[in-house]
Design an enzyme around this catalytic site. Structure first.
Site, mmCIF file in Angstrom:
data_model
loop_
_atom_site.group_PDB
_atom_site.id
_atom_site.type_symbol
_atom_site.label_atom_id
_atom_site.label_comp_id
_atom_site.label_asym_id
_atom_site.label_seq_id
_atom_site.Cartn_x
_atom_site.Cartn_y
_atom_site.Cartn_z
ATOM 1 N N GLY A 34 0.798 -1.226 0.000
ATOM 2 C CA GLY A 34 0.000 0.000 0.000
ATOM 3 C C GLY A 34 0.827 1.270 0.000
ATOM 4 O O GLY A 34 0.340 2.337 0.377
ATOM 5 N N GLN A 35 2.083 1.177 -0.458
ATOM 6 C CA GLN A 35 2.942 2.372 -0.483
ATOM 7 C C GLN A 35 2.500 3.318 -1.589
ATOM 8 O O GLN A 35 2.243 2.885 -2.718
ATOM 9 C CB GLN A 35 4.404 1.948 -0.707
ATOM 10 C CG GLN A 35 5.394 3.110 -0.627
ATOM 11 C CD GLN A 35 6.846 2.649 -0.687
ATOM 12 O OE1 GLN A 35 7.136 1.463 -0.901
ATOM 13 N NE2 GLN A 35 7.764 3.583 -0.510
ATOM 14 N N HIS A 43 9.454 5.820 4.536
ATOM 15 C CA HIS A 43 8.901 6.531 5.687
ATOM 16 C C HIS A 43 8.301 5.552 6.675
ATOM 17 O O HIS A 43 7.804 4.492 6.287
ATOM 18 C CB HIS A 43 7.847 7.565 5.263
ATOM 19 C CG HIS A 43 6.801 7.022 4.352
ATOM 20 N ND1 HIS A 43 7.023 6.802 3.003
ATOM 21 C CD2 HIS A 43 5.525 6.624 4.582
ATOM 22 C CE1 HIS A 43 5.931 6.303 2.457
ATOM 23 N NE2 HIS A 43 5.005 6.178 3.401
HETATM 24 P P1 AMP Z 1 2.250 5.425 2.162
HETATM 25 O O1 AMP Z 1 0.874 5.101 1.660
HETATM 26 O O2 AMP Z 1 2.769 4.445 3.183
HETATM 27 O O3 AMP Z 1 3.232 5.647 1.038
HETATM 28 O O4 AMP Z 1 2.092 6.770 2.971
HETATM 29 C C1 AMP Z 1 2.264 8.032 2.424
HETATM 30 C C2 AMP Z 1 1.721 8.998 3.423
HETATM 31 O O5 AMP Z 1 2.237 10.279 3.154
HETATM 32 C C3 AMP Z 1 0.202 9.117 3.420
HETATM 33 O O6 AMP Z 1 -0.297 8.797 4.714
HETATM 34 C C4 AMP Z 1 -0.050 10.584 3.049
HETATM 35 O O7 AMP Z 1 -1.144 11.123 3.728
HETATM 36 C C5 AMP Z 1 1.260 11.218 3.482
HETATM 37 N N1 AMP Z 1 1.632 12.444 2.769
HETATM 38 C C6 AMP Z 1 1.777 12.607 1.434
HETATM 39 N N2 AMP Z 1 2.199 13.851 1.146
HETATM 40 C C7 AMP Z 1 2.345 14.491 2.339
HETATM 41 C C8 AMP Z 1 2.742 15.796 2.724
HETATM 42 N N3 AMP Z 1 3.082 16.735 1.810
HETATM 43 N N4 AMP Z 1 2.751 16.110 4.035
HETATM 44 C C9 AMP Z 1 2.393 15.200 4.957
HETATM 45 N N5 AMP Z 1 2.030 13.940 4.659
HETATM 46 C C10 AMP Z 1 1.986 13.594 3.382
#
Ligand code: AMP
Ligand code: ZN
Length: 113
Positions: free
Chosen positions: A92-93, A99
């Protein structure tokens, strides 16, 4: 640094965030689309697409220290919290810059969806 990577832009301060924790190699900030009352992200300042590209042992140790420090800064250590690393499609990335999610402030179900 990857030019069109949103988290590289945050790490290099081209997109400003309020840091919850920061050291030489990591920065933590609130997720913009929180999935729990507390939802933070810890990112390395260096670009790694996924957890599978991280091979520097000092950074591996540093990542755990950064997650611990961020959880402490958010007062999550007594009640507990969940740390998640999503990897590629089945994980689910959505952002391809490594991160660590830190989720807290409510009970986390298991198994995850
Ligand atoms: P993933 O689905 O594990 O890749 O998580 C990516 C996460 O990054 C998601 O929970 C998004 O809400 C978060 N995200 C994406 N862009 C930003 C941003 N500019 N600031 C804060 N969170 C973000
Ligand atoms: Zn990046």
């Amino acid at each position: 640094m990857s030019d069109n990577c949103i988290f590289c832009k945050i790490a290099s301060k081209r997109i400003p965030v309020e840091p919850l924790y920061e050291d030489e190699n990591f920065i933590a900030f609130h997720d913009m689309n929180p999935q729990a009352p507390v939802h933070a992200l810890v990112i390395p300042k260096t670009h790694f697409e996924t957890i599978m590209e991280l091979d520097d042992e000092a950074l591996m140790v540093g990542a755990f220290r950064a997650v611990q420090a961020t959880a402490k800064a958010l007062n999550l250590t007594e009640e507990g919290f969940r740390t998640v690393i999503n990897c590629r499609e089945n994980g689910g990335q959505t952002v391809y810059h490594l991160h660590f999610h830190i989720l807290g402030g409510r009970f986390m179900q298991w198994p995850p969806g």
